[in-house]
Design a protein around this motif. Sequence first.
Motif, PDB file in Angstrom:
ATOM      1  N   UNK A   1       0.855  -1.166   0.000  1.00  0.00           N
ATOM      2  CA  UNK A   1       0.000   0.000   0.000  1.00  0.00           C
ATOM      3  C   UNK A   1       0.904   1.231   0.000  1.00  0.00           C
ATOM      4  N   UNK A   2       0.869   1.996  -1.049  1.00  0.00           N
ATOM      5  CA  UNK A   2       1.636   3.238  -1.147  1.00  0.00           C
ATOM      6  C   UNK A   2       0.806   4.353  -0.534  1.00  0.00           C
ATOM      7  N   UNK A   3       1.397   5.130   0.390  1.00  0.00           N
ATOM      8  CA  UNK A   3       0.642   6.180   1.055  1.00  0.00           C
ATOM      9  C   UNK A   3       1.269   7.540   0.847  1.00  0.00           C
ATOM     10  N   UNK A   4       0.457   8.579   1.016  1.00  0.00           N
ATOM     11  CA  UNK A   4       0.887   9.962   0.917  1.00  0.00           C
ATOM     12  C   UNK A   4       0.111  10.748   1.970  1.00  0.00           C
ATOM     13  N   UNK A   5       0.815  11.504   2.796  1.00  0.00           N
ATOM     14  CA  UNK A   5       0.181  12.260   3.868  1.00  0.00           C
ATOM     15  C   UNK A   5       0.208  13.733   3.500  1.00  0.00           C
ATOM     16  N   UNK A   6      -0.950  14.375   3.404  1.00  0.00           N
ATOM     17  CA  UNK A   6      -1.049  15.793   3.056  1.00  0.00           C
ATOM     18  C   UNK A   6      -2.169  16.435   3.847  1.00  0.00           C
ATOM     19  N   UNK A   7      -2.006  17.734   4.088  1.00  0.00           N
ATOM     20  CA  UNK A   7      -3.032  18.541   4.738  1.00  0.00           C
ATOM     21  C   UNK A   7      -3.666  17.766   5.895  1.00  0.00           C
ATOM     22  N   UNK A   8      -4.963  17.572   5.849  1.00  0.00           N
ATOM     23  CA  UNK A   8      -5.687  16.835   6.894  1.00  0.00           C
ATOM     24  C   UNK A   8      -6.197  15.510   6.333  1.00  0.00           C
ATOM     25  N   UNK A   9      -5.413  14.923   5.418  1.00  0.00           N
ATOM     26  CA  UNK A   9      -5.852  13.692   4.777  1.00  0.00           C
ATOM     27  C   UNK A   9      -4.677  12.736   4.590  1.00  0.00           C
ATOM     28  N   UNK A  10      -5.019  11.502   4.323  1.00  0.00           N
ATOM     29  CA  UNK A  10      -4.051  10.470   3.952  1.00  0.00           C
ATOM     30  C   UNK A  10      -4.582   9.830   2.675  1.00  0.00           C
ATOM     31  N   UNK A  11      -3.740   9.771   1.645  1.00  0.00           N
ATOM     32  CA  UNK A  11      -4.111   9.131   0.383  1.00  0.00           C
ATOM     33  C   UNK A  11      -3.231   7.912   0.169  1.00  0.00           C
ATOM     34  N   UNK A  12      -3.812   6.891  -0.439  1.00  0.00           N
ATOM     35  CA  UNK A  12      -3.034   5.702  -0.758  1.00  0.00           C
ATOM     36  C   UNK A  12      -3.621   5.005  -1.964  1.00  0.00           C
ATOM     37  N   UNK A  13      -2.817   4.161  -2.571  1.00  0.00           N
ATOM     38  CA  UNK A  13      -3.238   3.351  -3.714  1.00  0.00           C
ATOM     39  C   UNK A  13      -3.308   1.909  -3.251  1.00  0.00           C
ATOM     40  N   UNK A  14      -4.463   1.308  -3.418  1.00  0.00           N
ATOM     41  CA  UNK A  14      -4.617  -0.088  -3.024  1.00  0.00           C
ATOM     42  C   UNK A  14      -4.249  -0.984  -4.200  1.00  0.00           C
ATOM     43  N   UNK A  15      -3.847  -2.186  -3.881  1.00  0.00           N
ATOM     44  CA  UNK A  15      -3.524  -3.170  -4.903  1.00  0.00           C
ATOM     45  C   UNK A  15      -4.710  -4.094  -5.120  1.00  0.00           C
ATOM     46  N   UNK A  16      -4.828  -4.618  -6.331  1.00  0.00           N
ATOM     47  CA  UNK A  16      -5.869  -5.596  -6.615  1.00  0.00           C
ATOM     48  C   UNK A  16      -5.531  -6.925  -5.955  1.00  0.00           C
ATOM     49  N   UNK A  58     -10.390  14.868   6.445  1.00  0.00           N
ATOM     50  CA  UNK A  58     -10.824  15.432   7.727  1.00  0.00           C
ATOM     51  C   UNK A  58     -10.242  14.668   8.913  1.00  0.00           C
ATOM     52  N   UNK A  59      -8.968  14.338   8.809  1.00  0.00           N
ATOM     53  CA  UNK A  59      -8.309  13.595   9.868  1.00  0.00           C
ATOM     54  C   UNK A  59      -7.661  14.537  10.874  1.00  0.00           C
ATOM     55  N   UNK A  60      -7.633  14.085  12.113  1.00  0.00           N
ATOM     56  CA  UNK A  60      -6.912  14.813  13.148  1.00  0.00           C
ATOM     57  C   UNK A  60      -5.457  14.342  13.137  1.00  0.00           C
ATOM     58  N   UNK A  61      -4.603  15.081  13.811  1.00  0.00           N
ATOM     59  CA  UNK A  61      -3.222  14.674  13.949  1.00  0.00           C
ATOM     60  C   UNK A  61      -3.166  13.372  14.728  1.00  0.00           C
ATOM     61  N   UNK A  62      -2.322  12.458  14.299  1.00  0.00           N
ATOM     62  CA  UNK A  62      -2.189  11.193  15.001  1.00  0.00           C
ATOM     63  C   UNK A  62      -1.817  10.052  14.080  1.00  0.00           C
ATOM     64  N   UNK A  63      -1.750   8.874  14.654  1.00  0.00           N
ATOM     65  CA  UNK A  63      -1.412   7.659  13.912  1.00  0.00           C
ATOM     66  C   UNK A  63      -2.682   6.864  13.664  1.00  0.00           C
ATOM     67  N   UNK A  64      -2.804   6.360  12.434  1.00  0.00           N
ATOM     68  CA  UNK A  64      -3.989   5.626  12.005  1.00  0.00           C
ATOM     69  C   UNK A  64      -3.616   4.228  11.553  1.00  0.00           C
ATOM     70  N   UNK A  65      -4.468   3.272  11.899  1.00  0.00           N
ATOM     71  CA  UNK A  65      -4.374   1.921  11.377  1.00  0.00           C
ATOM     72  C   UNK A  65      -5.392   1.831  10.253  1.00  0.00           C
TER      73      UNK A  65
END
Length: 95
Positions: A1-16, A58-65
């Motif tokens: 899972x490739x992730x990118x953290x920006x602003x108040x969001x986390x984006x990622x690309x899922x694999x098939x 709309x994420x708060x600061x912190x670590x997410x699973x």
Amino acid sequence: METNVRDHSISFTREDIRPEDAQGIILGYNITYVAFDEPNITKTIKTNTNTTRITLSNLKEGTYLIGVAGFTRKGSGEYRYALATRKFDTYCKTY
């Protein structure tokens, strides 16, 4: 899972899911995420099979699973998990 953290969001690309691992025809994907500081609040979204880029907003600061699992008409498969840390005004290494 490739992730990118920006602003108040986390984006990622899922694999098939590989066809040999699928237990039927994949209809879509369930994405769940929970903040470590709010372990009793799990959020889930569903996507279709064409959606590969997912943004959690709309994420708060912190670590997410973050968990991703395919689903068929019989139900959801096993989740694959990743951790991502969201810090305001700072880019973080994700695992």
